[in-house]
Design an enzyme around this catalytic site. Structure first.
Site, PDB file in Angstrom:
ATOM      1  N   ARG A  54      12.107  -5.325   5.554  1.00  0.00           N
ATOM      2  CA  ARG A  54      11.520  -6.105   6.712  1.00  0.00           C
ATOM      3  C   ARG A  54      12.138  -5.715   8.036  1.00  0.00           C
ATOM      4  NH1 ARG A  54       8.816 -11.000   7.115  1.00  0.00           N
ATOM      5  NH2 ARG A  54       8.613 -10.085   9.136  1.00  0.00           N
ATOM      6  N   ARG A  71      14.520  -0.687  10.670  1.00  0.00           N
ATOM      7  CA  ARG A  71      14.305   0.027   9.641  1.00  0.00           C
ATOM      8  C   ARG A  71      14.932   1.622   9.622  1.00  0.00           C
ATOM      9  NH1 ARG A  71       8.342  -1.865   7.454  1.00  0.00           N
ATOM     10  NH2 ARG A  71       8.639  -4.204   8.163  1.00  0.00           N
ATOM     11  N   ARG A  75       0.872  -1.208  -0.048  1.00  0.00           N
ATOM     12  CA  ARG A  75       0.030   0.065   0.052  1.00  0.00           C
ATOM     13  C   ARG A  75       0.897   1.187   0.072  1.00  0.00           C
ATOM     14  NH1 ARG A  75      -0.765   3.607   3.714  1.00  0.00           N
ATOM     15  NH2 ARG A  75       0.383   2.095   5.613  1.00  0.00           N
ATOM     16  N   ARG A  76       1.877   1.253   0.871  1.00  0.00           N
ATOM     17  CA  ARG A  76       2.771   2.553   0.928  1.00  0.00           C
ATOM     18  C   ARG A  76       3.684   2.638  -0.396  1.00  0.00           C
ATOM     19  NH1 ARG A  76       4.161   0.984   7.109  1.00  0.00           N
ATOM     20  NH2 ARG A  76       2.684   2.187   8.255  1.00  0.00           N
TER      21      ARG A  76
END
Length: 314
Positions: A145, A151, A127-128
């Protein structure tokens, strides 16, 4: 009253979220609590969410722990919950929602508008990724991930000694706020640019149907936040009607506007080149009406070609 056993994943974010919920429920119930760590498939398996089965892999083991009596409650990020209810379980409380927006964490204070063409931006969400490609066709979206700190460590200059091989990452603002990592945010992305995942920023507290101790039942009922439950019910109904998994390139956001519940949803092609975005509102009567609103908007999306634009089968 007996101690309340609250199941949680072991990540820093999950532990923080669960501790907040456990403290409040135990306070309302006049009881003590203990956290029970449960390792889920999503914590073990590698690869993208779509490859390992979608975000539902983060909740199955927690649900089993509740059903088997190892926990009394389980706390989930609501966007991780499959839209179909689990037999024998009920979402007994949806606390007040945190920030619904996605957040860009980039090097040198960069924003979506100021990222240079060719910049590498990481996300694990289709989606992003789709909405990033639509907003900034010139950037490279990298599938990543890992937990929040892992991240953030991928962004150049954000974490000392970390790889720093990306120009930015996109994460949920709610998780960053709950972990006290707001300083990493360089832009809170307007939902007009990036519509969040259904249920983003909200938590769900699950328990066995009809088995919570009397004091706990009342505590959960008082902890439930009606406006948030109405909103997420409508958002998740869109996903359910589209028969789409939690990792599909679909965003939805609902909010109360007076006596009306306004709902907006987006369906994207994975490459970001095709985007279908519609809105609809209805009287905010109850959760059934909220679900009907979500179904109606999903039907409009399907009639407008959503199934051609995006991979919707979960």
């Amino acid at each position: 009253m007996a101690m309340i056993r609250v199941g949680t994943r072991g990540s820093a974010l999950a532990m923080t979220q669960t501790t907040t919920v456990a403290e409040r429920v135990s306070e309302l119930a006049g009881s003590s609590y203990e956290l029970v760590r449960v390792r889920t498939e999503g914590d073990i398996l590698k690869g993208s969410l779509s490859q390992i089965g979608g975000t539902g892999v983060f909740v199955a083991a927690l649900r089993d722990a509740v059903l088997e009596g190892r926990c009394d409650l389980a706390v989930h990020s609501l966007k991780d919950l499959p839209t179909l209810p689990a037999d024998g379980l009920t979402v007994a409380a949806v606390p007040g929602r945190e920030d619904v927006r996605d957040a860009l964490c980039a090097r040198d204070g960069l924003t979506l508008a100021t990222l240079p063409d060719g910049a590498r931006v990481g996300t694990g969400s289709p989606r992003r990724a789709a909405q990033l490609r639509a907003a900034r066709p010139g950037i490279e979206v990298v599938d990543i991930r890992g937990n929040v700190d892992t991240r953030l460590g991928r962004v150049a200059g954000l974490v000392s000694g970390a790889p720093g091989d990306l120009d930015g990452v996109v994460l949920a603002a709610a998780g960053l706020r709950r972990l006290g990592r707001e300083e990493a945010i360089t832009e809170l992305i307007d939902p007009a640019v990036m519509l969040p995942a259904p249920g983003q920023g909200a938590l769900a507290v699950e328990c066995r149907e009809g088995e919570a101790a009397p004091g706990v039942r009342e505590a959960l009922a008082s902890y439930d936040h009606a406006p948030t439950r109405l909103a997420v019910t409508a958002e998740r109904a869109v996903l359910r009607r589209l028969e789409a998994g939690c990792s599909a390139p679909i965003g939805a956001l609902a909010h109360l506007r007076g006596d009306e519940l306004a709902l907006e949803a987006v369906v994207c092609s994975l490459d970001g080149r095709s985007i279908l975005r519609l809105t609809r509102s209805a009287p905010a009567a109850d959760v059934d009406a909220a679900a009907q609103l979500g179904h109606a908007l999903a039907d409009e999306l399907l009639a407008a070609g959503a199934a051609v634009i995006a991979p919707l089968t979960s």
